[in-house]
Scaffold this motif. Sequence first.
Motif, PDB file in Angstrom:
ATOM      1  N   ASP A  58      34.267  40.010   7.671  1.00 30.04           N
ATOM      2  CA  ASP A  58      35.482  40.800   7.827  1.00 30.04           C
ATOM      3  C   ASP A  58      36.049  40.730   9.238  1.00 30.04           C
ATOM      4  OD1 ASP A  58      34.143  43.356   5.681  1.00 30.04           O
ATOM      5  OD2 ASP A  58      35.367  41.619   5.171  1.00 30.04           O
ATOM      6  N   TYR A  59      35.333  40.093  10.150  1.00 28.17           N
ATOM      7  CA  TYR A  59      35.750  40.009  11.547  1.00 28.17           C
ATOM      8  C   TYR A  59      35.894  38.559  11.978  1.00 28.17           C
ATOM      9  CZ  TYR A  59      34.576  44.941  12.202  1.00 28.17           C
ATOM     10  OH  TYR A  59      34.541  46.300  12.130  1.00 28.17           O
ATOM     11  N   GLU A  60      36.761  38.351  12.960  1.00 28.40           N
ATOM     12  CA  GLU A  60      36.779  37.079  13.661  1.00 28.40           C
ATOM     13  C   GLU A  60      36.285  37.354  15.077  1.00 28.40           C
ATOM     14  OE1 GLU A  60      40.657  35.339  14.681  1.00 28.40           O
ATOM     15  OE2 GLU A  60      41.556  37.169  13.887  1.00 28.40           O
ATOM     16  N   TYR A  61      35.614  36.387  15.653  1.00 30.47           N
ATOM     17  CA  TYR A  61      34.975  36.567  16.954  1.00 30.47           C
ATOM     18  C   TYR A  61      35.538  35.577  17.964  1.00 30.47           C
ATOM     19  CZ  TYR A  61      31.633  39.499  14.571  1.00 30.47           C
ATOM     20  OH  TYR A  61      31.056  40.507  13.851  1.00 30.47           O
ATOM     21  N   ALA A  62      35.582  36.001  19.220  1.00 34.00           N
ATOM     22  CA  ALA A  62      36.050  35.146  20.312  1.00 34.00           C
ATOM     23  C   ALA A  62      35.072  35.272  21.478  1.00 34.00           C
ATOM     24  CB  ALA A  62      37.444  35.555  20.750  1.00 34.00           C
ATOM     25  N   PRO A  63      34.274  34.246  21.722  1.00 34.62           N
ATOM     26  CA  PRO A  63      33.372  34.284  22.878  1.00 34.62           C
ATOM     27  C   PRO A  63      34.134  33.929  24.157  1.00 34.62           C
ATOM     28  CG  PRO A  63      33.026  32.267  21.635  1.00 34.62           C
ATOM     29  CD  PRO A  63      34.072  33.059  20.897  1.00 34.62           C
ATOM     30  N   LEU A  64      33.848  34.641  25.217  1.00 36.20           N
ATOM     31  CA  LEU A  64      34.450  34.380  26.530  1.00 36.20           C
ATOM     32  C   LEU A  64      33.342  34.322  27.567  1.00 36.20           C
ATOM     33  CD1 LEU A  64      37.333  37.001  26.570  1.00 36.20           C
ATOM     34  CD2 LEU A  64      37.536  34.576  26.097  1.00 36.20           C
ATOM     35  N   ARG A  65      33.592  33.565  28.603  1.00 36.77           N
ATOM     36  CA  ARG A  65      32.655  33.525  29.720  1.00 36.77           C
ATOM     37  C   ARG A  65      33.457  33.854  30.968  1.00 36.77           C
ATOM     38  NH1 ARG A  65      27.608  31.964  29.095  1.00 36.77           N
ATOM     39  NH2 ARG A  65      26.436  31.424  30.936  1.00 36.77           N
ATOM     40  N   LEU A  66      33.102  34.935  31.634  1.00 34.08           N
ATOM     41  CA  LEU A  66      33.798  35.350  32.853  1.00 34.08           C
ATOM     42  C   LEU A  66      32.973  34.905  34.058  1.00 34.08           C
ATOM     43  CD1 LEU A  66      34.835  38.959  31.789  1.00 34.08           C
ATOM     44  CD2 LEU A  66      36.204  36.884  31.705  1.00 34.08           C
ATOM     45  N   PRO A  67      33.592  34.208  35.012  1.00 34.78           N
ATOM     46  CA  PRO A  67      32.857  33.701  36.174  1.00 34.78           C
ATOM     47  C   PRO A  67      32.375  34.824  37.081  1.00 34.78           C
ATOM     48  CG  PRO A  67      35.201  33.206  36.358  1.00 34.78           C
ATOM     49  CD  PRO A  67      35.002  33.846  35.027  1.00 34.78           C
ATOM     50  N   PRO A  68      31.409  34.515  37.943  1.00 34.54           N
ATOM     51  CA  PRO A  68      30.821  35.544  38.821  1.00 34.54           C
ATOM     52  C   PRO A  68      31.814  36.160  39.803  1.00 34.54           C
ATOM     53  CG  PRO A  68      29.715  33.419  39.132  1.00 34.54           C
ATOM     54  CD  PRO A  68      30.757  33.226  38.093  1.00 34.54           C
ATOM     55  N   ASN A  69      32.909  35.459  40.117  1.00 39.00           N
ATOM     56  CA  ASN A  69      33.863  36.011  41.083  1.00 39.00           C
ATOM     57  C   ASN A  69      34.796  37.052  40.466  1.00 39.00           C
ATOM     58  OD1 ASN A  69      35.252  34.132  39.533  1.00 39.00           O
ATOM     59  ND2 ASN A  69      36.571  33.489  41.211  1.00 39.00           N
ATOM     60  N   VAL A  70      34.699  37.290  39.153  1.00 38.54           N
ATOM     61  CA  VAL A  70      35.496  38.336  38.489  1.00 38.54           C
ATOM     62  C   VAL A  70      34.691  39.629  38.530  1.00 38.54           C
ATOM     63  CG1 VAL A  70      36.542  39.076  36.317  1.00 38.54           C
ATOM     64  CG2 VAL A  70      36.637  36.672  36.977  1.00 38.54           C
ATOM     65  N   ASP A  71      35.204  40.619  39.278  1.00 43.45           N
ATOM     66  CA  ASP A  71      34.459  41.876  39.387  1.00 43.45           C
ATOM     67  C   ASP A  71      34.597  42.708  38.109  1.00 43.45           C
ATOM     68  OD1 ASP A  71      36.838  43.450  39.496  1.00 43.45           O
ATOM     69  OD2 ASP A  71      36.960  43.152  41.657  1.00 43.45           O
ATOM     70  N   ARG A  72      33.811  43.732  38.026  1.00 44.75           N
ATOM     71  CA  ARG A  72      33.737  44.545  36.808  1.00 44.75           C
ATOM     72  C   ARG A  72      35.076  45.207  36.470  1.00 44.75           C
ATOM     73  NH1 ARG A  72      28.926  48.783  35.360  1.00 44.75           N
ATOM     74  NH2 ARG A  72      29.709  49.311  33.315  1.00 44.75           N
ATOM     75  N   LEU A  73      35.768  45.705  37.465  1.00 48.11           N
ATOM     76  CA  LEU A  73      37.057  46.359  37.228  1.00 48.11           C
ATOM     77  C   LEU A  73      38.108  45.381  36.702  1.00 48.11           C
ATOM     78  CD1 LEU A  73      36.512  49.203  38.914  1.00 48.11           C
ATOM     79  CD2 LEU A  73      38.965  48.903  39.121  1.00 48.11           C
ATOM     80  N   THR A  74      38.150  44.188  37.272  1.00 51.99           N
ATOM     81  CA  THR A  74      39.090  43.171  36.816  1.00 51.99           C
ATOM     82  C   THR A  74      38.771  42.746  35.391  1.00 51.99           C
ATOM     83  OG1 THR A  74      39.361  42.395  39.081  1.00 51.99           O
ATOM     84  CG2 THR A  74      40.066  40.901  37.329  1.00 51.99           C
ATOM     85  N   ALA A  97      37.237  44.513  33.117  1.00 51.17           N
ATOM     86  CA  ALA A  97      37.572  45.631  32.232  1.00 51.17           C
ATOM     87  C   ALA A  97      39.082  45.689  31.983  1.00 51.17           C
ATOM     88  CB  ALA A  97      37.090  46.946  32.836  1.00 51.17           C
ATOM     89  N   ALA A  98      39.878  45.435  33.017  1.00 49.43           N
ATOM     90  CA  ALA A  98      41.338  45.452  32.861  1.00 49.43           C
ATOM     91  C   ALA A  98      41.799  44.332  31.939  1.00 49.43           C
ATOM     92  CB  ALA A  98      42.010  45.331  34.224  1.00 49.43           C
ATOM     93  N   GLN A  99      41.255  43.130  32.107  1.00 49.54           N
ATOM     94  CA  GLN A  99      41.622  41.998  31.254  1.00 49.54           C
ATOM     95  C   GLN A  99      41.265  42.274  29.794  1.00 49.54           C
ATOM     96  OE1 GLN A  99      39.561  38.673  32.981  1.00 49.54           O
ATOM     97  NE2 GLN A  99      41.190  38.269  34.451  1.00 49.54           N
ATOM     98  N   LEU A 100      40.078  42.821  29.586  1.00 52.70           N
ATOM     99  CA  LEU A 100      39.637  43.108  28.216  1.00 52.70           C
ATOM    100  C   LEU A 100      40.455  44.241  27.597  1.00 52.70           C
ATOM    101  CD1 LEU A 100      35.809  42.713  28.737  1.00 52.70           C
ATOM    102  CD2 LEU A 100      37.383  41.081  27.679  1.00 52.70           C
ATOM    103  N   ALA A 101      40.852  45.209  28.408  1.00 55.46           N
ATOM    104  CA  ALA A 101      41.686  46.307  27.899  1.00 55.46           C
ATOM    105  C   ALA A 101      43.051  45.797  27.454  1.00 55.46           C
ATOM    106  CB  ALA A 101      41.846  47.386  28.969  1.00 55.46           C
ATOM    107  N   ILE A 102      43.603  44.838  28.184  1.00 59.06           N
ATOM    108  CA  ILE A 102      44.885  44.247  27.801  1.00 59.06           C
ATOM    109  C   ILE A 102      44.750  43.519  26.471  1.00 59.06           C
ATOM    110  CG2 ILE A 102      46.559  42.438  28.410  1.00 59.06           C
ATOM    111  CD1 ILE A 102      46.065  43.308  31.376  1.00 59.06           C
ATOM    112  N   GLN A 103      43.679  42.763  26.302  1.00 64.05           N
ATOM    113  CA  GLN A 103      43.455  42.064  25.032  1.00 64.05           C
ATOM    114  C   GLN A 103      43.296  43.058  23.887  1.00 64.05           C
ATOM    115  OE1 GLN A 103      43.867  38.866  24.543  1.00 64.05           O
ATOM    116  NE2 GLN A 103      44.232  38.612  26.716  1.00 64.05           N
ATOM    117  N   ALA A 104      42.614  44.151  24.156  1.00 67.91           N
ATOM    118  CA  ALA A 104      42.412  45.174  23.121  1.00 67.91           C
ATOM    119  C   ALA A 104      43.736  45.813  22.730  1.00 67.91           C
ATOM    120  CB  ALA A 104      41.438  46.238  23.624  1.00 67.91           C
ATOM    121  N   GLU A 105      44.565  46.104  23.715  1.00 69.08           N
ATOM    122  CA  GLU A 105      45.826  46.793  23.466  1.00 69.08           C
ATOM    123  C   GLU A 105      46.829  45.928  22.709  1.00 69.08           C
ATOM    124  OE1 GLU A 105      48.596  49.866  23.550  1.00 69.08           O
ATOM    125  OE2 GLU A 105      46.525  49.950  24.248  1.00 69.08           O
TER     126      GLU A 105
END
Length: 66
Positions: A5-21, A23-31
């Motif tokens: 019932d779901y589709e999945y999208a794997p992502l790999r975020l590099p080490p230079n992306v901090d936690r806040l950034t 979270a913001a990117q993922l929140a935009i995708q969610a919205e």
Amino acid sequence: MGHMDYEYAPLRLPPNVDRLTAAAQLAIQAEFSGWELARVRLFRDGTRQVVLRRRRVAQPQPGLSY
């Protein structure tokens, strides 16, 4: 409701992306694209492996914008 019932999208975020950034990117995708966080793995080098999921629907939905 099973796994199919779901589709999945794997992502790999590099080490230079901090936690806040990340979270913001993922929140935009969610919205705007209907994705939700399914799993996050943090590796020793700071890389994050993220798996997003969203329910499958009949009409087309926007993809990821990375």
